[in-house]
Motif scaffolding. Sequence first.
Motif, PDB file in Angstrom:
ATOM      1  N   THR A  22       0.844  -1.200   0.000  1.00  0.00           N
ATOM      2  CA  THR A  22       0.000   0.000   0.000  1.00  0.00           C
ATOM      3  C   THR A  22       0.875   1.243   0.000  1.00  0.00           C
ATOM      4  O   THR A  22       2.082   1.182   0.292  1.00  0.00           O
ATOM      5  CB  THR A  22      -0.914   0.050   1.247  1.00  0.00           C
ATOM      6  N   GLN A  23       0.241   2.381  -0.275  1.00  0.00           N
ATOM      7  CA  GLN A  23       0.967   3.647  -0.264  1.00  0.00           C
ATOM      8  C   GLN A  23       1.510   3.935   1.126  1.00  0.00           C
ATOM      9  O   GLN A  23       2.623   4.427   1.275  1.00  0.00           O
ATOM     10  CB  GLN A  23       0.027   4.767  -0.740  1.00  0.00           C
ATOM     11  N   LYS A  24       0.753   3.618   2.163  1.00  0.00           N
ATOM     12  CA  LYS A  24       1.207   3.859   3.534  1.00  0.00           C
ATOM     13  C   LYS A  24       2.421   2.990   3.864  1.00  0.00           C
ATOM     14  O   LYS A  24       3.377   3.446   4.481  1.00  0.00           O
ATOM     15  CB  LYS A  24       0.077   3.600   4.523  1.00  0.00           C
ATOM     16  N   HIS A  25       2.383   1.739   3.433  1.00  0.00           N
ATOM     17  CA  HIS A  25       3.541   0.864   3.641  1.00  0.00           C
ATOM     18  C   HIS A  25       4.766   1.358   2.881  1.00  0.00           C
ATOM     19  O   HIS A  25       5.896   1.076   3.262  1.00  0.00           O
ATOM     20  CB  HIS A  25       3.207  -0.567   3.213  1.00  0.00           C
ATOM     21  N   PHE A  26       4.537   2.078   1.818  1.00  0.00           N
ATOM     22  CA  PHE A  26       5.617   2.653   1.018  1.00  0.00           C
ATOM     23  C   PHE A  26       6.143   3.945   1.646  1.00  0.00           C
ATOM     24  O   PHE A  26       7.346   4.162   1.740  1.00  0.00           O
ATOM     25  CB  PHE A  26       5.088   2.924  -0.396  1.00  0.00           C
ATOM     26  N   ALA A  27       5.234   4.804   2.118  1.00  0.00           N
ATOM     27  CA  ALA A  27       5.623   6.114   2.641  1.00  0.00           C
ATOM     28  C   ALA A  27       6.345   6.022   3.978  1.00  0.00           C
ATOM     29  O   ALA A  27       7.299   6.771   4.216  1.00  0.00           O
ATOM     30  CB  ALA A  27       4.389   7.008   2.778  1.00  0.00           C
ATOM     31  N   ASN A  28       5.904   5.143   4.857  1.00  0.00           N
ATOM     32  CA  ASN A  28       6.500   5.071   6.194  1.00  0.00           C
ATOM     33  C   ASN A  28       8.000   4.774   6.180  1.00  0.00           C
ATOM     34  O   ASN A  28       8.764   5.436   6.888  1.00  0.00           O
ATOM     35  CB  ASN A  28       5.740   4.084   7.068  1.00  0.00           C
ATOM     36  N   PRO A  29       8.487   3.805   5.423  1.00  0.00           N
ATOM     37  CA  PRO A  29       9.942   3.591   5.386  1.00  0.00           C
ATOM     38  C   PRO A  29      10.719   4.774   4.820  1.00  0.00           C
ATOM     39  O   PRO A  29      11.835   5.066   5.254  1.00  0.00           O
ATOM     40  CB  PRO A  29      10.109   2.353   4.506  1.00  0.00           C
ATOM     41  N   ILE A  30      10.133   5.471   3.842  1.00  0.00           N
ATOM     42  CA  ILE A  30      10.805   6.642   3.273  1.00  0.00           C
ATOM     43  C   ILE A  30      10.898   7.744   4.323  1.00  0.00           C
ATOM     44  O   ILE A  30      11.967   8.342   4.516  1.00  0.00           O
ATOM     45  CB  ILE A  30      10.072   7.141   2.019  1.00  0.00           C
ATOM     46  N   LEU A  31       9.786   8.016   5.007  1.00  0.00           N
ATOM     47  CA  LEU A  31       9.799   9.042   6.049  1.00  0.00           C
ATOM     48  C   LEU A  31      10.757   8.667   7.170  1.00  0.00           C
ATOM     49  O   LEU A  31      11.498   9.512   7.676  1.00  0.00           O
ATOM     50  CB  LEU A  31       8.393   9.265   6.595  1.00  0.00           C
ATOM     51  N   ASN A  32      10.770   7.416   7.555  1.00  0.00           N
ATOM     52  CA  ASN A  32      11.698   6.962   8.596  1.00  0.00           C
ATOM     53  C   ASN A  32      13.143   7.146   8.154  1.00  0.00           C
ATOM     54  O   ASN A  32      13.992   7.593   8.932  1.00  0.00           O
ATOM     55  CB  ASN A  32      11.441   5.500   8.950  1.00  0.00           C
ATOM     56  N   PHE A  33      13.428   6.817   6.902  1.00  0.00           N
ATOM     57  CA  PHE A  33      14.789   6.980   6.402  1.00  0.00           C
ATOM     58  C   PHE A  33      15.217   8.440   6.462  1.00  0.00           C
ATOM     59  O   PHE A  33      16.311   8.752   6.935  1.00  0.00           O
ATOM     60  CB  PHE A  33      14.887   6.460   4.966  1.00  0.00           C
ATOM     61  N   MET A  34      14.345   9.337   5.992  1.00  0.00           N
ATOM     62  CA  MET A  34      14.695  10.758   5.977  1.00  0.00           C
ATOM     63  C   MET A  34      14.764  11.358   7.380  1.00  0.00           C
ATOM     64  O   MET A  34      15.635  12.172   7.656  1.00  0.00           O
ATOM     65  CB  MET A  34      13.686  11.546   5.135  1.00  0.00           C
ATOM     66  N   ARG A  35      13.870  10.957   8.252  1.00  0.00           N
ATOM     67  CA  ARG A  35      13.808  11.551   9.596  1.00  0.00           C
ATOM     68  C   ARG A  35      14.776  10.916  10.586  1.00  0.00           C
ATOM     69  O   ARG A  35      15.302  11.614  11.457  1.00  0.00           O
ATOM     70  CB  ARG A  35      12.398  11.415  10.154  1.00  0.00           C
ATOM     71  N   GLU A  36      15.004   9.630  10.484  1.00  0.00           N
ATOM     72  CA  GLU A  36      15.792   8.915  11.490  1.00  0.00           C
ATOM     73  C   GLU A  36      17.162   8.454  10.982  1.00  0.00           C
ATOM     74  O   GLU A  36      18.180   8.720  11.593  1.00  0.00           O
ATOM     75  CB  GLU A  36      15.001   7.688  11.997  1.00  0.00           C
ATOM     76  N   VAL A  37      17.148   7.742   9.869  1.00  0.00           N
ATOM     77  CA  VAL A  37      18.386   7.103   9.399  1.00  0.00           C
ATOM     78  C   VAL A  37      19.394   8.121   8.887  1.00  0.00           C
ATOM     79  O   VAL A  37      20.577   8.053   9.243  1.00  0.00           O
ATOM     80  CB  VAL A  37      18.066   6.040   8.325  1.00  0.00           C
ATOM     81  N   VAL A  38      18.963   9.055   8.054  1.00  0.00           N
ATOM     82  CA  VAL A  38      19.903  10.036   7.494  1.00  0.00           C
ATOM     83  C   VAL A  38      20.600  10.835   8.598  1.00  0.00           C
ATOM     84  O   VAL A  38      21.832  10.936   8.588  1.00  0.00           O
ATOM     85  CB  VAL A  38      19.219  10.953   6.461  1.00  0.00           C
ATOM     86  N   PRO A  39      19.876  11.413   9.564  1.00  0.00           N
ATOM     87  CA  PRO A  39      20.585  12.158  10.610  1.00  0.00           C
ATOM     88  C   PRO A  39      21.553  11.292  11.422  1.00  0.00           C
ATOM     89  O   PRO A  39      22.645  11.731  11.756  1.00  0.00           O
ATOM     90  CB  PRO A  39      19.471  12.705  11.503  1.00  0.00           C
TER      91      PRO A  39
END
Length: 101
Positions: free
Chosen positions: A58-75
Amino acid sequence: MWDNAPYHKGPNVRAFLSRKNCRIHLIQLPPYCPHLNPIERLWAVMHSHVTHNRHYPTQKHFANPILNFMREVVPKKWRNFRDQVTDNFRIISHRNVRVVL
């Protein structure tokens, strides 16, 4: 950096940049050069860590990992990613290259 998006050349942007006291100096990128655009390089890093070889139902299953990557993993892992995103390109010496004809 000015990446030639159509809205960068619109009347509102031109009016803003033509102000007398405007201190913004734009560096225009060639028409298509994602390798020179840091945001495109960040997208490439994100895709390699989040979307490559993965299916999201689903779109939500797709968006959550992207948001997590940008908000958590990158920093947290910026030191690992910065050479792939910033202009600190690695210099390759011609002495380490062998041409075979």
